[in-house]
Structures are given as C-alpha cells and as structure tokens.
Design an enzyme around this catalytic site. Structure first.
Site, PDB file in Angstrom:
ATOM      1  N   ARG A 215       0.829  -1.199   0.000  1.00 48.99           N
ATOM      2  CA  ARG A 215       0.000   0.000   0.000  1.00 48.99           C
ATOM      3  C   ARG A 215       0.866   1.253   0.000  1.00 48.99           C
ATOM      4  NH1 ARG A 215      -3.972   3.527  -1.085  1.00 48.99           N
ATOM      5  NH2 ARG A 215      -4.433   4.913   0.640  1.00 48.99           N
ATOM      6  N   ASP A 242      -4.849   8.139 -12.584  1.00 52.76           N
ATOM      7  CA  ASP A 242      -5.195   7.712 -11.226  1.00 52.76           C
ATOM      8  C   ASP A 242      -4.918   8.869 -10.278  1.00 52.76           C
ATOM      9  OD1 ASP A 242      -5.639   6.386  -8.846  1.00 52.76           O
ATOM     10  OD2 ASP A 242      -3.716   5.322  -8.867  1.00 52.76           O
TER      11      ASP A 242
END
Length: 501
Positions: A215, A242
């Site tokens: 992450r 993104d």
C-alpha cells in the site's frame, strides 16, 4: 511597425524546424518581413498545438476514480503486469522500504488497538518487543512524519523483524487483529506478517504479489500508458489517470474530466464495517455510494460511460467467514445516511445526496433482498479460489468439475457462501438503484420544465457496467479488463463518429 526581438526570431526558427523537420523550412531573418513575424510565430505555435492534439488523440483516456483504499493503484499495477510491463529488479527493490513501512504501520495499529480494547500481551518479552516498536512510531514521537518512518534504520534492522515475527504469534495480537474492522488496519497486514521470514532476508526481492499488495497512498495525479492488442486491429493505447481517493484529494478530479472516454470506478465492497481513515465518523461504504452518486451526476461526465469494479471480493468473503454481520452493518449505514441528510453542517447538495441514499436503503432493506441463480453465477464466475499449491484460480474451473456430477446450477453455485453472494449482489443492486433514481429525477425535471430536455438526455454510447474483481488476482483482472476493453473501444469509436464494425 512591430519590432521583432532576436529571441523571438530564434523561437520562430525552432518551431518551424520542429514542425517541418526540414532545413528548407527554416526562417531566414534577412528575408523575414518584420510586420509578418508575429503572425508567423502565432501560426507556428497553433500548428504545434494541433500536432500535440493529434498525438493526444492516439490514446483512449480513462479516469480511475473511487474512494481511498479501494484498490485503484493495485488495479493499475495489475493491468501493467497483464500487458507485459513487468518491473525490473531495481524497480522491485525500490518497493522494499514501502513494504517494511506497511509491516511497521500495521503492527503499530494493532498495538494501539490492543490498548484501546484492553487486550494484554502474553508475556514480559512480548511487552518489551511491543514497546520497542512503539518507541519508533508517531505514538511516542508525534513529530515524526511518514517519510521519517520510511527512512528509519530500525525498519531494516534484525530487531524489527524479530519483534514483528514474535508479536504476530502472540494470542493478544491475533485477538486484536480479528477486530480490525474497529480501527484502521491495512488489508495487507496479515499477508506481510506471514511473509516476514522471507522479507527479512538480506537478498529479498519482492514478488508480484508483494508489489500488488503493498500500500502506497496516492497523493498526486499518476498517468499510466498501457498498450494492448484488440481483435484484428493493431495495438490500442490507453492513458489511465489515477488520483487519490481521500476526501482532500478529490478536488483534483475536475481537472481531468476533459476528453475522457470512460470512468473506471473502483468500489471496495468489503468496507461495509469500516470508517474512513481521514474521518473516523464516516462509514466507508456509505462514502463510496456518495462518491458514485457524485460521479454519475457530474455534468462534465454526463456523456461518459462508467465501468464499476466491485473490488476486494476476497476480503468480503473472509470477513463474513469470520462472522461479520453485513445486515447489521447496513442498518447502521441507513441510520447514518439519515443523520447526514439532516445535519446542518453539510452543504445542501450533500444533504440531498444523503437523503437519496437513505430513501434507497429504506425502500430496499437488506433483510428483504433475495438472490437468484443468475446472481450466484455472476459472482462465482469472478471469485478466485486457491488450489492445493495456493495459486489463485477462478472458480469456474472448480465449478466445471462439479457440473459433471449434477445438472442443478443451484447446487453448483451454493458451493459459495450464500451470505457472501447476497452481500456482494446487494451492493451492486444499490449502485444500480442510484443510477435509476438519478435518471428518474432527470426525467421529472424535464416534465416540470425546470431544465431543457437536451441537457438530460444521455448519449447512446454511454453505459454502466459492473464487474466483481479481486485486484491481486491476475486471472480475474485479465478476464474483466478484456471485457471492458471491447466496451471502451467501441464507445470511443462511436464518440468520434467511426463505425464499430
């Protein structure tokens, strides 16, 4: 008469040379009429802009949206791997500090939760190990930044790995982990804890799964170019943008809406019992439903198709297997939607959205929702199941074997937990209800002549698609992306007026 500076003339030469690629097209200062110089420079710049525009048209622009920690960046990395853009050794090594930080942050979160829940560690040794980890965290040093922790020598020390490895075996830590929905814990926590023995090795190189599960919060706009084959045509080029999904990052979204062919909306369907990392009072699933409502009603995206990825189906299955009560969570979400719809601190627009969500939840309670064999098949076709080697495969391979023993599809798809299938299907149903409610409202506004009809009519090439995904499973994502690719390309061709055939 207009005066032309030496620098302007040099700029003109450079532009003409770039556009024509020929020395014959160079501007000769001795022959240049000063009165025409400004116009020539302007024309050269216009041609350059037009050329840049043609270059931009070679890409099909996709916008990746969704709330924070829904799995957007993981999906992008998986798409790159699927289309042959694997990371080299150095790029993999660059991920190691982030993997270590994921491990550190996860253990700190568990240890803090243990104090809140009054869960004790089993021995003095474990308490010493926990204290050593907390001493290097923001709990003991509030001035530490995330970058400080990322660069901390402690995260690469043998003591750190030994502490985490030992603590992960502690009964108290395991008990706190089982209640992870009550605090903020990374999805990858257990995965990396289980791999400590490999990660602590001095020659460790992250695997594809390690890269996918790591992450790293997106705080800026990331542009990814992906080239993929399509039927008999030559390669198709996609530009995927993104941007961070946290509340503070969404203000950047509007800058990306121009010339978008499709929105890829990522919905975390496992987040029904969690709150936002940036706002502990807001349920993640409710926030995601609100964001979806905002995306499909944004006037800049009114002609853009929305392909929704119902992500983290593997985590949904695991949560329900551990006893999470999806029905009770939906009751709380409905109550929260009602409270937000009447909260003065919200804007009138947000209160209106929450009211719409409350109406949908109240009119369609989870307890009265039923699924059929078609729902079971839609979900089961996507769900990844590990074989004896723990390699991920899709469930249809398993179901095809079961199908030889029975012709009853209900028996086959009951192989899946009914509670899991019902929960996933219900979230999909809610998203469809949001679309229907928005379209009904637009038709009502037209009938009342509050807005012109042409502003509400959606183009023929706009569509809504829903796909169950597990972003860490390559076979699942490859199948979904292949289906989406055909839809996106056909709509792109219709948008620019070309035949689809």
């Amino acid at each position: 008469m207009t005066k032309i500076s030496h620098s302007m003339l040099k700029q003109c030469r450079r532009l003409r040379a770039k556009l024509s690629g020929s020395e014959n097209m160079m501007i000769d200062r001795s022959q240049l009429d000063p009165s025409r110089a400004a116009a020539k420079i302007s024309a050269a710049i216009d041609r350059q802009i037009k050329s840049d525009g043609k270059s931009e048209q070679k890409y099909i622009k996709l916008l990746l949206l969704g709330p924070g920690e829904a799995g957007k960046s993981t999906l992008i990395r998986q798409m790159q791997l699927i289309h042959g853009e694997a990371l080299d050794i150095e790029e993999k090594k660059a991920r190691i500090p982030y993997i270590r930080q994921n491990i550190f942050d996860s253990m700190v979160a568990i240890l803090v939760a243990m104090k809140q829940f009054s869960i004790p560690l089993t021995s003095t040794e474990m308490r010493d190990r926990a204290e050593r980890i907390l001493q290097h965290s923001q709990v003991s040093n509030p001035t530490l930044s995330s970058k400080d922790i990322l660069r901390s020598p402690f995260l690469s020390s043998p003591e750190f790995f030994e502490d985490v490895e030992s603590l992960w075996k502690d009964e108290g830590v395991r008990q706190a982990y089982s209640r992870s929905n009550e605090y903020q814990l990374l999805d990858c926590a257990a995965y990396f804890f289980d791999r400590i023995g490999t990660i602590k090795d001095i020659d460790y190189i992250p695997s594809e799964q390690d890269i996918l599960r790591c992450r790293v919060m997106t705080t800026s706009i990331t542009e990814t170019n992906i080239t993929a084959p399509y039927e008999s045509r030559s390669n198709v080029h996609f530009k995927v943008l993104d941007v961070g999904g946290q509340q503070g990052e969404r203000r950047k979204w509007i800058t990306l809406f121009e010339k978008v062919t499709a929105v890829l909306f990522v919905q975390d369907i496992s987040s029904f019992d969690q709150t936002l990392r940036e706002d502990s009072q807001t349920n993640r699933l409710l926030e995601s439903l609100k964001v979806f409502h905002q995306v499909i009603t944004t006037r800049y995206l009114r002609s853009v198709s929305v392909l929704t990825f119902l992500n983290k189906i593997d985590i949904l299955k695991e949560k329900i297997r551990r006893g999470a009560d999806f029905g009770a969570a939906m009751d709380k979400i409905r109550e929260e939607a009602y409270l937000n719809a009447t909260k003065p601190s919200h804007t009138a627009h947000d209160r209106k959205i929450y009211r719409s969500l409350y109406d949908i939840l109240a009119e369609n309670p989870y307890q009265n929702f039923h699924i059929n064999d078609g729902d079971r098949k839609n979900f089961s076709d996507a769900f990844p199941v590990p074989n004896h080697n723990q390699t991920l495969f899709t469930l249809p391979r398993k179901l095809s074997k079961l199908g030889k023993k029975t012709s009853n599809p209900t028996l086959i798809y009951c192989e899946m937990d009914e509670k899991v299938v019902k929960a996933a299907t219900y979230i999909r149903f809610l998203l469809k209800q949001i679309i229907d409610k928005v379209q009904d409202m637009r038709r009502k506004q037209i009938n009342e002549e509050r807005i012109p009809s042409f502003s509400c009519i959606e183009p023929a090439y706009r569509s809504y698609e829903f796909h169950y995904t597990c972003a860490i499973d390559k076979s699942n994502v490859a199948k979904v992306i292949e289906g989406c690719k055909s839809i996106i390309i056909k709509e792109f061709l219709m948008r620019i007026g070309l035949p689809m055939g």
